[in-house]
Motif scaffolding. Structure first.
Motif, PDB file in Angstrom:
ATOM      1  N   VAL A  49       0.835  -1.198   0.000  1.00 19.69           N
ATOM      2  CA  VAL A  49       0.000   0.000   0.000  1.00 19.69           C
ATOM      3  C   VAL A  49       0.872   1.252   0.000  1.00 19.69           C
ATOM      4  N   MET A  50       1.934   1.232   0.787  1.00 18.12           N
ATOM      5  CA  MET A  50       2.840   2.382   0.832  1.00 18.12           C
ATOM      6  C   MET A  50       3.552   2.580  -0.507  1.00 18.12           C
ATOM      7  N   GLY A  51       3.971   1.482  -1.133  1.00 18.33           N
ATOM      8  CA  GLY A  51       4.645   1.591  -2.429  1.00 18.33           C
ATOM      9  C   GLY A  51       3.733   2.130  -3.513  1.00 18.33           C
ATOM     10  N   THR A  52       2.481   1.677  -3.535  1.00 17.63           N
ATOM     11  CA  THR A  52       1.549   2.200  -4.538  1.00 17.63           C
ATOM     12  C   THR A  52       1.173   3.642  -4.241  1.00 17.63           C
ATOM     13  N   THR A  53       1.131   4.005  -2.963  1.00 17.91           N
ATOM     14  CA  THR A  53       0.859   5.402  -2.604  1.00 17.91           C
ATOM     15  C   THR A  53       1.980   6.298  -3.099  1.00 17.91           C
ATOM     16  N   ILE A  54       3.214   5.869  -2.913  1.00 17.34           N
ATOM     17  CA  ILE A  54       4.355   6.656  -3.396  1.00 17.34           C
ATOM     18  C   ILE A  54       4.341   6.732  -4.917  1.00 17.34           C
ATOM     19  N   TYR A  55       3.964   5.638  -5.577  1.00 15.14           N
ATOM     20  CA  TYR A  55       3.877   5.679  -7.034  1.00 15.14           C
ATOM     21  C   TYR A  55       2.818   6.694  -7.484  1.00 15.14           C
ATOM     22  N   ASN A  56       1.669   6.709  -6.799  1.00 13.18           N
ATOM     23  CA  ASN A  56       0.618   7.676  -7.160  1.00 13.18           C
ATOM     24  C   ASN A  56       1.062   9.108  -6.914  1.00 13.18           C
ATOM     25  N   VAL A  57       1.775   9.340  -5.803  1.00 15.30           N
ATOM     26  CA  VAL A  57       2.267  10.687  -5.509  1.00 15.30           C
ATOM     27  C   VAL A  57       3.258  11.127  -6.573  1.00 15.30           C
ATOM     28  N   MET A  58       4.179  10.237  -6.928  1.00 17.25           N
ATOM     29  CA  MET A  58       5.188  10.590  -7.938  1.00 17.25           C
ATOM     30  C   MET A  58       4.541  10.784  -9.306  1.00 17.25           C
ATOM     31  N   ASP A  59       3.556   9.962  -9.629  1.00 13.31           N
ATOM     32  CA  ASP A  59       2.886  10.089 -10.921  1.00 13.31           C
ATOM     33  C   ASP A  59       2.103  11.397 -11.002  1.00 13.31           C
ATOM     34  N   HIS A 104      -4.170  17.608  -3.422  1.00 15.35           N
ATOM     35  CA  HIS A 104      -3.914  16.346  -4.120  1.00 15.35           C
ATOM     36  C   HIS A 104      -3.195  15.337  -3.221  1.00 15.35           C
ATOM     37  N   PHE A 105      -2.247  15.821  -2.421  1.00 15.25           N
ATOM     38  CA  PHE A 105      -1.338  14.915  -1.741  1.00 15.25           C
ATOM     39  C   PHE A 105      -1.663  14.668  -0.277  1.00 15.25           C
ATOM     40  N   PHE A 106      -2.636  15.346   0.314  1.00 12.95           N
ATOM     41  CA  PHE A 106      -2.916  15.167   1.736  1.00 12.95           C
ATOM     42  C   PHE A 106      -3.317  13.737   2.089  1.00 12.95           C
ATOM     43  N   PRO A 107      -4.193  13.060   1.351  1.00 11.45           N
ATOM     44  CA  PRO A 107      -4.515  11.672   1.725  1.00 11.45           C
ATOM     45  C   PRO A 107      -3.314  10.742   1.623  1.00 11.45           C
ATOM     46  N   HIS A 108      -2.454  10.973   0.637  1.00 12.80           N
ATOM     47  CA  HIS A 108      -1.272  10.122   0.488  1.00 12.80           C
ATOM     48  C   HIS A 108      -0.298  10.331   1.644  1.00 12.80           C
ATOM     49  N   TYR A 109      -0.063  11.579   2.005  1.00 15.12           N
ATOM     50  CA  TYR A 109       0.842  11.854   3.112  1.00 15.12           C
ATOM     51  C   TYR A 109       0.260  11.375   4.436  1.00 15.12           C
ATOM     52  N   PHE A 110      -1.047  11.387   4.577  1.00 20.10           N
ATOM     53  CA  PHE A 110      -1.681  10.870   5.785  1.00 20.10           C
ATOM     54  C   PHE A 110      -1.452   9.368   5.902  1.00 20.10           C
ATOM     55  N   ILE A 111      -1.587   8.632   4.813  1.00 22.09           N
ATOM     56  CA  ILE A 111      -1.352   7.180   4.833  1.00 22.09           C
ATOM     57  C   ILE A 111       0.099   6.871   5.144  1.00 22.09           C
ATOM     58  N   ILE A 112       1.013   7.619   4.540  1.00 26.88           N
ATOM     59  CA  ILE A 112       2.442   7.391   4.768  1.00 26.88           C
ATOM     60  C   ILE A 112       2.803   7.699   6.221  1.00 26.88           C
ATOM     61  N   GLY A 113       2.325   8.813   6.740  1.00 27.64           N
ATOM     62  CA  GLY A 113       2.602   9.176   8.131  1.00 27.64           C
ATOM     63  C   GLY A 113       1.988   8.202   9.117  1.00 27.64           C
ATOM     64  N   PHE A 114       0.788   7.715   8.810  1.00 26.23           N
ATOM     65  CA  PHE A 114       0.142   6.724   9.675  1.00 26.23           C
ATOM     66  C   PHE A 114       0.951   5.434   9.714  1.00 26.23           C
ATOM     67  N   GLY A 115       1.493   5.022   8.591  1.00 28.22           N
ATOM     68  CA  GLY A 115       2.301   3.804   8.553  1.00 28.22           C
ATOM     69  C   GLY A 115       3.567   3.911   9.375  1.00 28.22           C
ATOM     70  N   TYR A 116       4.274   5.027   9.223  1.00 28.44           N
ATOM     71  CA  TYR A 116       5.502   5.212   9.994  1.00 28.44           C
ATOM     72  C   TYR A 116       5.203   5.376  11.485  1.00 28.44           C
ATOM     73  N   ALA A 117       4.160   6.095  11.828  1.00 23.88           N
ATOM     74  CA  ALA A 117       3.823   6.302  13.235  1.00 23.88           C
ATOM     75  C   ALA A 117       3.380   4.999  13.891  1.00 23.88           C
ATOM     76  N   THR A 118       2.652   4.158  13.169  1.00 27.42           N
ATOM     77  CA  THR A 118       2.192   2.890  13.743  1.00 27.42           C
ATOM     78  C   THR A 118       3.355   1.949  14.026  1.00 27.42           C
ATOM     79  N   SER A 119       4.276   1.822  13.080  1.00 30.17           N
ATOM     80  CA  SER A 119       5.416   0.931  13.309  1.00 30.17           C
ATOM     81  C   SER A 119       6.329   1.476  14.401  1.00 30.17           C
ATOM     82  N   PHE A 120       6.511   2.799  14.441  1.00 30.69           N
ATOM     83  CA  PHE A 120       7.332   3.393  15.488  1.00 30.69           C
ATOM     84  C   PHE A 120       6.702   3.183  16.865  1.00 30.69           C
ATOM     85  N   SER A 121       5.403   3.355  16.958  1.00 33.35           N
ATOM     86  CA  SER A 121       4.741   3.150  18.257  1.00 33.35           C
ATOM     87  C   SER A 121       4.752   1.682  18.672  1.00 33.35           C
ATOM     88  N   ALA A 122       4.703   0.748  17.714  1.00 27.72           N
ATOM     89  CA  ALA A 122       4.795  -0.678  18.054  1.00 27.72           C
ATOM     90  C   ALA A 122       6.169  -1.005  18.619  1.00 27.72           C
TER      91      ALA A 122
END
Length: 170
Positions: free
Chosen positions: A104-114, A139-157
């Motif tokens: 999901v993160m990889g496809t999000t980055i692909y969409n942001v770059m595209d 355009h990019f707020f939902p993508h950055y929210f998903i990316i930030g949520f992923g990093y914050a979740t793994s860091f908190s774990a």
């Protein structure tokens, strides 16, 4: 067959190996053929693959921390004892979830770059006149929210498992 610890370490080693391979290809292309990165699918694909393996490194490391916390810590809680008994059957699902979230993160980055590359086109070209009035962060707020949520979740774990392990050993 591999035990749970070896499965996590094997997945972590493979993801780090492929991350370094994609980083090497990106560095090679940027040094030897810098204009080749401007071909449309090459730059977003390399960035999304590199981010996919970087995110999988992060999630596999977090799952390794959680695994060691569950196996080493000594708590008398029923849920914790249940996790300690069932950890061998949970690890494959944990690894699958890590791969899916990394995808999901990889496809999000692909969409942001595209979107970023397609927004560099001229606004007067056909079909682009209406996009000139839209702000770029819409355009990019939902993508950055998903990316930030992923990093914050793994860091908190990782932080939570380290704190639980310290309290258990204390």
């Amino acid at each position: 067959t591999l035990n749970s610890n070896e499965k996590i370490l094997l997945a972590l080693g493979c993801s780090r190996f492929w991350y370094l391979c994609f980083s090497w290809v990106y560095s090679f292309l940027s040094l030897i053929y810098p204009n080749y990165l401007y071909v449309h699918p090459i730059f977003p694909l390399l960035n999304s693959a590199q981010n996919f393996f970087n995110c999988s490194n992060l999630w596999f490391s977090a799952s390794l921390c959680v695994f060691f916390c569950i196996t080493i810590a000594n708590f008398r809680n029923n849920f914790f004892i249940y996790l300690k008994v069932k950890i061998d059957s949970i690890v494959p699902w944990l690894l699958l979830g890590s791969v899916l979230f990394s995808l999901v993160m990889g496809t999000t980055i692909y969409n942001v770059m595209d979107k970023a590359l397609s927004n560099n086109l001229n606004f007067t070209s056909q079909g682009r006149i209406w996009k000139a009035g839209i702000r770029i962060d819409q355009h990019f707020f939902p993508h950055y929210f998903i990316i930030g949520f992923g990093y914050a979740t793994s860091f908190s774990a990782v932080i939570l498992s380290a704190l639980l392990l310290l309290f258990s050993l204390w």
